[in-house]
Design a protein around this motif. Structure first.
Motif, PDB file in Angstrom:
ATOM      1  N   LYS A 184       0.748  -1.243   0.048  1.00  0.00           N
ATOM      2  CA  LYS A 184       0.149  -0.106   0.014  1.00  0.00           C
ATOM      3  C   LYS A 184       0.963   1.404   0.152  1.00  0.00           C
ATOM      4  O   LYS A 184       0.459   2.415  -0.602  1.00  0.00           O
ATOM      5  N   ALA A 185       2.040   1.093   0.846  1.00  0.00           N
ATOM      6  CA  ALA A 185       2.931   2.494   0.783  1.00  0.00           C
ATOM      7  C   ALA A 185       3.430   2.533  -0.627  1.00  0.00           C
ATOM      8  O   ALA A 185       3.518   3.844  -1.095  1.00  0.00           O
ATOM      9  N   ASP A 186       3.743   1.405  -1.387  1.00  0.00           N
ATOM     10  CA  ASP A 186       4.203   1.680  -2.802  1.00  0.00           C
ATOM     11  C   ASP A 186       3.381   2.366  -3.900  1.00  0.00           C
ATOM     12  O   ASP A 186       3.459   3.167  -4.575  1.00  0.00           O
ATOM     13  N   GLU A 187       1.931   1.841  -3.335  1.00  0.00           N
ATOM     14  CA  GLU A 187       0.913   2.218  -4.379  1.00  0.00           C
ATOM     15  C   GLU A 187       0.286   3.376  -4.186  1.00  0.00           C
ATOM     16  O   GLU A 187      -0.039   4.381  -4.759  1.00  0.00           O
ATOM     17  N   LEU A 188      -0.081   3.993  -2.867  1.00  0.00           N
ATOM     18  CA  LEU A 188      -0.862   4.872  -2.492  1.00  0.00           C
ATOM     19  C   LEU A 188      -0.317   6.192  -2.164  1.00  0.00           C
ATOM     20  O   LEU A 188      -0.785   7.313  -2.300  1.00  0.00           O
ATOM     21  N   LEU A 189       1.175   5.948  -1.323  1.00  0.00           N
ATOM     22  CA  LEU A 189       1.739   7.454  -0.864  1.00  0.00           C
ATOM     23  C   LEU A 189       1.718   8.281  -2.239  1.00  0.00           C
ATOM     24  O   LEU A 189       1.586   9.508  -2.019  1.00  0.00           O
ATOM     25  N   PRO A 190       2.492   8.070  -3.169  1.00  0.00           N
ATOM     26  CA  PRO A 190       2.463   8.735  -4.377  1.00  0.00           C
ATOM     27  C   PRO A 190       1.319   9.437  -4.858  1.00  0.00           C
ATOM     28  O   PRO A 190       1.427  10.483  -5.519  1.00  0.00           O
ATOM     29  N   LEU A 191       0.017   8.751  -4.486  1.00  0.00           N
ATOM     30  CA  LEU A 191      -1.195   9.473  -5.054  1.00  0.00           C
ATOM     31  C   LEU A 191      -1.375  10.773  -4.241  1.00  0.00           C
ATOM     32  O   LEU A 191      -2.256  11.343  -4.576  1.00  0.00           O
ATOM     33  N   PHE A 192      -0.669  11.099  -3.063  1.00  0.00           N
ATOM     34  CA  PHE A 192      -0.885  12.283  -2.402  1.00  0.00           C
ATOM     35  C   PHE A 192      -0.304  13.502  -3.343  1.00  0.00           C
ATOM     36  O   PHE A 192      -0.972  14.673  -3.025  1.00  0.00           O
ATOM     37  N   GLY A 193       0.328  13.251  -4.314  1.00  0.00           N
ATOM     38  CA  GLY A 193       0.625  14.251  -4.943  1.00  0.00           C
ATOM     39  C   GLY A 193       1.644  15.409  -4.507  1.00  0.00           C
ATOM     40  O   GLY A 193       1.714  16.411  -4.893  1.00  0.00           O
ATOM     41  N   SER A 194       2.428  14.914  -3.556  1.00  0.00           N
ATOM     42  CA  SER A 194       3.091  15.760  -2.844  1.00  0.00           C
ATOM     43  C   SER A 194       4.796  15.459  -2.954  1.00  0.00           C
ATOM     44  O   SER A 194       5.129  14.242  -3.167  1.00  0.00           O
ATOM     45  N   SER A 195       5.398  16.749  -3.152  1.00  0.00           N
ATOM     46  CA  SER A 195       6.938  16.348  -3.840  1.00  0.00           C
ATOM     47  C   SER A 195       7.523  15.630  -2.754  1.00  0.00           C
ATOM     48  O   SER A 195       8.528  15.227  -2.739  1.00  0.00           O
ATOM     49  N   GLU A 196       7.131  15.744  -1.521  1.00  0.00           N
ATOM     50  CA  GLU A 196       7.959  15.214  -0.417  1.00  0.00           C
ATOM     51  C   GLU A 196       7.869  13.545  -0.343  1.00  0.00           C
ATOM     52  O   GLU A 196       8.611  12.809   0.350  1.00  0.00           O
ATOM     53  N   PHE A 197       6.821  13.238  -0.943  1.00  0.00           N
ATOM     54  CA  PHE A 197       6.735  11.579  -0.859  1.00  0.00           C
ATOM     55  C   PHE A 197       7.579  11.014  -2.169  1.00  0.00           C
ATOM     56  O   PHE A 197       7.246  10.685  -3.105  1.00  0.00           O
TER      57      PHE A 197
END
Length: 148
Positions: free
Chosen positions: A65-78
């Motif tokens: 889930k971390a791989d799939e979902l954290l990029p979806l925040f759309g934040s440059s910090e992720f």
């Protein structure tokens, strides 16, 4: 009649329910990813939920889930580095859920929970019908997880 009123009210709610299904539950919905991200955060940071799970299974699921979902925040910090580091910390989070003792019931109820409880009791036919179990109140549960 009462039955007619309930049927009418149910029909009125259908468009809202259908909108929710299309937006949040359908993989093509505009808010499907946001709901998935919120669910991911709700598991990763919920000690009460994690404590009841098989950690071998959860470790794999949480990393996926971390791989799939954290990029979806759309934040440059992720960045990829942050996600990789987070995945390295997940086993420690899971281990801590079993080793760290915390008196969940020993905490004083928050002011907001007390207010919600009083409102529920006023609306209920019988005050005894309203549960004062903090585990059934999402806001109080979130407050206690934050305190943990």
């Amino acid at each position: 009649t009462r039955v007619d009123l309930l049927q009418f009210a149910s029909k009125l709610g259908e468009p809202g329910k259908e909108y929710f299904r299309k937006q949040f539950l359908d993989p093509d919905g505009d808010l499907f990813n946001a709901k998935q991200v919120a669910d991911c955060c709700g598991t990763l940071f919920n000690h009460l939920w994690l404590k009841e799970r098989d950690h071998n299974i959860e470790l794999e699921m949480m990393c996926r889930k971390a791989d799939e979902l954290l990029p979806l925040f759309g934040s440059s910090e992720f960045t990829e580095d942050l996600i990789t580091q987070l995945k390295k910390e997940i086993p420690g989070i899971l281990a801590r859920t079993n080793t760290y003792e915390f008196d969940w019931d020993g905490m004083e109820n928050s002011r907001l929970f007390k207010t919600r409880l009083e409102k529920r009791k006023r609306r209920a036919k019988e005050a005894e019908d309203v549960s004062d179990d903090w585990k059934l109140d999402a806001g109080e549960k979130a407050t206690r997880i934050w305190e943990w």
